[in-house]
Motif scaffolding. Structure first.
Motif, mmCIF file in Angstrom:
data_model
loop_
_atom_site.group_PDB
_atom_site.id
_atom_site.type_symbol
_atom_site.label_atom_id
_atom_site.label_comp_id
_atom_site.label_asym_id
_atom_site.label_seq_id
_atom_site.Cartn_x
_atom_site.Cartn_y
_atom_site.Cartn_z
ATOM 1 N N TRP A 1 1.037 -1.481 0.164
ATOM 2 C CA TRP A 1 0.024 -0.798 0.238
ATOM 3 C C TRP A 1 1.278 0.804 0.034
ATOM 4 O O TRP A 1 0.917 2.113 -0.906
ATOM 5 N N SER A 2 2.158 1.347 1.135
ATOM 6 C CA SER A 2 2.828 2.655 1.122
ATOM 7 C C SER A 2 3.581 2.767 -0.074
ATOM 8 O O SER A 2 3.920 3.572 -0.908
ATOM 9 N N ALA A 3 4.007 1.511 -0.936
ATOM 10 C CA ALA A 3 4.585 1.458 -2.737
ATOM 11 C C ALA A 3 3.706 2.207 -3.093
ATOM 12 O O ALA A 3 4.198 3.077 -4.206
ATOM 13 N N ARG A 4 2.251 2.368 -3.747
ATOM 14 C CA ARG A 4 1.258 2.651 -4.536
ATOM 15 C C ARG A 4 1.090 3.620 -4.139
ATOM 16 O O ARG A 4 0.373 4.332 -4.815
ATOM 17 N N VAL A 5 1.164 4.239 -2.702
ATOM 18 C CA VAL A 5 0.153 4.967 -2.589
ATOM 19 C C VAL A 5 1.412 6.339 -3.029
ATOM 20 O O VAL A 5 1.405 7.721 -3.138
ATOM 21 N N ALA A 6 2.657 6.198 -3.061
ATOM 22 C CA ALA A 6 3.756 6.741 -3.836
ATOM 23 C C ALA A 6 3.842 7.306 -4.957
ATOM 24 O O ALA A 6 4.492 7.973 -5.687
ATOM 25 N N GLU A 7 3.319 5.786 -5.629
ATOM 26 C CA GLU A 7 3.467 5.796 -7.143
ATOM 27 C C GLU A 7 2.381 6.917 -7.609
ATOM 28 O O GLU A 7 2.333 7.469 -8.572
ATOM 29 N N VAL A 8 1.033 6.354 -6.807
ATOM 30 C CA VAL A 8 -0.330 7.316 -7.424
ATOM 31 C C VAL A 8 -0.467 8.276 -6.907
ATOM 32 O O VAL A 8 -0.556 9.394 -7.623
ATOM 33 N N ARG A 9 0.702 8.777 -5.673
ATOM 34 C CA ARG A 9 0.287 10.381 -4.759
ATOM 35 C C ARG A 9 -1.421 10.966 -4.891
ATOM 36 O O ARG A 9 -1.887 11.921 -5.653
ATOM 37 N N PRO A 10 -1.880 10.399 -4.320
ATOM 38 C CA PRO A 10 -3.596 11.153 -4.691
ATOM 39 C C PRO A 10 -3.736 12.070 -3.674
ATOM 40 O O PRO A 10 -3.445 12.042 -2.638
ATOM 41 N N ASP A 11 -4.709 13.015 -3.722
ATOM 42 C CA ASP A 11 -5.386 13.787 -3.268
ATOM 43 C C ASP A 11 -6.039 13.558 -1.971
ATOM 44 O O ASP A 11 -5.772 13.936 -1.132
ATOM 45 N N ILE A 12 -6.257 12.318 -2.340
ATOM 46 C CA ILE A 12 -7.726 11.771 -1.495
ATOM 47 C C ILE A 12 -7.032 10.552 -1.283
ATOM 48 O O ILE A 12 -7.563 9.186 -1.881
ATOM 49 N N ALA A 13 -7.323 9.602 0.300
ATOM 50 C CA ALA A 13 -6.660 8.362 0.321
ATOM 51 C C ALA A 13 -8.176 8.113 0.909
ATOM 52 O O ALA A 13 -8.336 8.779 1.509
ATOM 53 N N VAL A 14 -8.905 7.111 0.946
ATOM 54 C CA VAL A 14 -10.101 6.229 1.333
ATOM 55 C C VAL A 14 -9.855 4.859 1.525
ATOM 56 O O VAL A 14 -9.564 4.009 0.458
ATOM 57 N N LEU A 15 -10.010 4.640 3.052
ATOM 58 C CA LEU A 15 -10.024 3.612 3.462
ATOM 59 C C LEU A 15 -11.258 2.786 3.732
ATOM 60 O O LEU A 15 -11.805 3.195 3.964
ATOM 61 N N TYR A 16 -11.649 1.761 3.045
ATOM 62 C CA TYR A 16 -13.221 1.096 2.704
ATOM 63 C C TYR A 16 -13.123 -0.181 2.713
ATOM 64 O O TYR A 16 -12.590 -0.858 2.120
ATOM 65 N N ASP A 17 -13.786 -0.268 4.353
ATOM 66 C CA ASP A 17 -13.814 -1.752 4.422
ATOM 67 C C ASP A 17 -14.906 -2.692 3.668
ATOM 68 O O ASP A 17 -15.988 -2.206 3.320
ATOM 69 N N ASP A 18 -15.075 -3.882 3.525
ATOM 70 C CA ASP A 18 -16.158 -4.085 2.961
ATOM 71 C C ASP A 18 -16.775 -4.922 3.710
ATOM 72 O O ASP A 18 -16.748 -6.044 4.551
ATOM 73 N N ASN A 19 -17.719 -4.371 4.016
ATOM 74 C CA ASN A 19 -18.653 -4.257 5.045
ATOM 75 C C ASN A 19 -19.808 -5.660 4.697
ATOM 76 O O ASN A 19 -20.782 -5.845 5.298
ATOM 77 N N PHE A 20 -19.702 -6.479 3.483
ATOM 78 C CA PHE A 20 -20.000 -7.474 2.892
ATOM 79 C C PHE A 20 -19.447 -8.541 3.203
ATOM 80 O O PHE A 20 -20.141 -9.426 3.781
ATOM 81 N N ASN A 21 -18.412 -8.536 4.217
ATOM 82 C CA ASN A 21 -17.900 -9.667 4.348
ATOM 83 C C ASN A 21 -17.666 -9.248 5.599
ATOM 84 O O ASN A 21 -17.629 -8.794 6.793
ATOM 85 N N TYR A 22 -18.258 -11.247 6.570
ATOM 86 C CA TYR A 22 -18.483 -11.186 7.598
ATOM 87 C C TYR A 22 -17.026 -10.889 8.417
ATOM 88 O O TYR A 22 -17.316 -10.238 9.932
ATOM 89 N N LEU A 23 -16.102 -11.015 8.410
ATOM 90 C CA LEU A 23 -15.222 -11.452 8.799
ATOM 91 C C LEU A 23 -14.345 -9.809 8.732
ATOM 92 O O LEU A 23 -13.732 -9.443 10.339
ATOM 93 N N SER A 24 -14.699 -8.815 8.900
ATOM 94 C CA SER A 24 -14.552 -7.344 9.283
ATOM 95 C C SER A 24 -15.301 -6.704 9.795
ATOM 96 O O SER A 24 -15.225 -6.238 10.823
ATOM 97 N N LYS A 25 -16.271 -8.080 10.706
ATOM 98 C CA LYS A 25 -17.376 -6.632 11.524
ATOM 99 C C LYS A 25 -16.875 -7.650 12.790
ATOM 100 O O LYS A 25 -16.519 -7.410 14.054
ATOM 101 N N MET A 26 -16.141 -8.415 12.608
ATOM 102 C CA MET A 26 -14.968 -8.498 13.775
ATOM 103 C C MET A 26 -14.296 -8.140 14.449
ATOM 104 O O MET A 26 -13.463 -8.172 15.484
ATOM 105 N N CYS A 27 -13.907 -7.095 13.799
ATOM 106 C CA CYS A 27 -12.414 -6.253 13.993
ATOM 107 C C CYS A 27 -11.133 -6.488 14.466
ATOM 108 O O CYS A 27 -10.667 -6.282 16.007
ATOM 109 N N LEU A 28 -10.827 -7.369 13.792
ATOM 110 C CA LEU A 28 -9.289 -8.126 13.905
ATOM 111 C C LEU A 28 -8.696 -7.400 14.127
ATOM 112 O O LEU A 28 -8.163 -6.017 13.392
#
Length: 496
Positions: A58-85
């Protein structure tokens, strides 16, 4: 036009048991967010944590893309994401730091961030999306594009003003799901997914969704995104999306990721009709409820649509425990639905949950008896997990231990003072799976002897039966010893 880097936050490699299963699915919720941003005219780049090696990627891609905005968006359809591991939480915090250090504004949408926004704002996020995210994300990025720093008019946000955390009013959930932009499937590295699936399973699976939310009131189930509401897509649009996905990627199998599929009466029948008309029948698995399966014609509609497996949230073979969970379901309905599905040639999975308050050895025995009677084709086992925002969490809040999250999804640690210790439930997990495999093996051997199935692997099966003849009684004895173990002394509670 903004350059926006959208990334999922569930790293399959950080969840060893799930990684060993080699069953990755693209982060569908993240793809919906990317599609929404594309529809708004932004330049969208995509990071897929599901198949990434590490946060360093991710860090390497951030340096490559140089975004104005970064959005971390969890897949809320995946039950594993509810467990907040905890492993995923740490990864998300590192992702925020990398994006912020590159000069990007950072927004995050996840169940854990919704529960603990200050944790993510402290880490450098400019905004936390609370609840369903597409409309909020579109308004947020439009505000940032216009140079607006006061975000108080945007529903569904937590953000900081002069050092204070502001919590804006909740956003109403979407009712017309078919009006959403389609997921940005073209951003997915289909070749990478296909290679993993074919190498380990000999087929290629992808995922879709037909609804959002769940109207039922099981008191252990967290609903940080959609709350108690739910919305259902039209059967025809879902069938048409499946047809597009078949043209794009040619999957051999589909997982419908709904919390509960088939909520709307006659929906399965309409879907089966559309599938037959479009000629795109693809085998699929889904999660539903026993009472929905028992509706008139439901099983036949599932069969016509191509259903291969239905997973039922059985939870327990004890009616006492089901009632305590507010499951609004009977053990008789679970047994009847399982039998009806199996009779139609549809395989059945049972999700089981051990460790709920009030469960003793008698109730565990009832669950084992249910498995032996109904004989599901697959089982999944967990222990009761107190998720923030649930009635169950509130009931056991004073019993919570220092450890508040599982590190990985196979942890099986008791996070509160349950009926028995973590050691007991981890061994119970082993015992139940071993007993389940034994009975499935015995059924296979009976079919071989009766000539109902061809011989093959029967010598190995006999060896396994012989092994279980010794191992299972010893395992049961060990369970009875472990149930006598005292609970560890409760340590000082940690931060959430």
């Amino acid at each position: 036009m903004l350059r926006i880097f959208v990334g999922s936050v569930y790293f399959l490699r950080l969840d060893p048991v799930r990684w060993a299963e080699h069953q990755p699915f693209p982060p569908l919720g993240t793809l919906y967010a990317a599609g929404t941003l594309q529809a708004a005219g932004h330049e969208v780049h995509f990071f897929d944590a599901m198949i990434a090696d590490s946060v360093a990627e991710w860090s390497a891609r951030v340096a490559e893309v140089r975004p104005d905005i970064a959005v971390l968006y969890d897949d809320n359809f995946n039950y594993l994401s509810k467990m907040c591991l905890s492993a995923m939480r740490l990864a998300a915090l590192d992702m925020i730091a990398a994006a912020k250090s590159a000069g990007a504004k950072v927004a995050i949408c996840s169940a854990d961030a919704a529960d603990h926004p200050d944790l993510y704002l402290d880490a450098g996020a400019s905004a936390v999306i609370v609840g369903e995210g597409e409309a909020t994300l579109a308004e947020l990025t439009a505000a940032w594009r216009a140079g607006v720093d006061d975000l108080s008019a945007i529903k569904g946000l937590a953000w900081r003003r002069a050092g204070d955390t502001m919590r804006n009013p909740k956003r109403e959930v979407l009712r017309d799901l078919d009006a959403l932009p389609t997921p940005a499937w073209e951003l997915v590295d289909m070749a990478a997914y296909r290679q993993i699936w074919h190498r380990h399973h000999g087929f290629f699976a992808l995922n879709l969704v037909t609804s959002r939310g769940c109207p039922y009131a099981c008191n252990w189930c967290a609903k940080p995104i959609w709350g108690q509401g739910y919305a259902v897509r039209g059967a025809r649009p879902v069938a048409e999306e499946l047809a597009r996905l078949v043209r794009l990627a040619a999957p051999d199998y589909i997982w419908f990721m709904d919390d509960i599929m088939g909520l709307k009466p006659r929906w399965w029948g309409e879907f089966a009709d559309a599938i037959e008309e479009l000629g795109v029948k693809v085998p699929f698995k889904c999660l539903s409820r026993a009472d929905l399966v028992l509706r008139d014609g439901a099983v036949d509609d599932l069969r016509r649509a191509g259903c291969d497996v239905v997973w039922l949230g059985a939870e327990s073979g004890s009616q006492k425990i089901l009632d305590a969970m507010d499951k609004d379901l009977s053990t008789g309905e679970i047994a009847a639905a399982t039998a009806r599905l199996k009779a139609a040639g549809i395989r059945v999975g049972h999700f089981l949950q051990f460790g709920y308050p009030g469960e003793g050895m008698a109730e565990i025995g009832q669950t084992l008896a249910m498995l032996r009677t109904t004989r599901p084709d697959e089982i999944g086992i967990s222990v009761s997990y107190p998720l923030p925002g649930t009635v169950f969490h509130d009931r056991v809040r004073n019993q919570l231990r220092e450890k508040r999250h599982w590190d990985v999804s196979s942890d099986m640690a008791m996070l509160y003072r349950g009926p028995y210790t973590t050691a007991f439930y981890r061994h119970l997990h082993t015992y139940v799976h071993r007993d389940f495999r034994l009975r499935r093996t015995l059924a296979h051997l009976r079919d071989v002897l009766a000539g109902r199935t061809a011989k093959g692997g029967h010598l190995r099966a006999l060896a396994f039966v012989a092994y279980c003849g010794i191992a299972i009684p010893l395992s049961w004895a060990r369970l009875h010893l472990l149930r006598l173990m005292p609970h560890p002394v409760t340590a000082r509670r940690a931060a959430p």
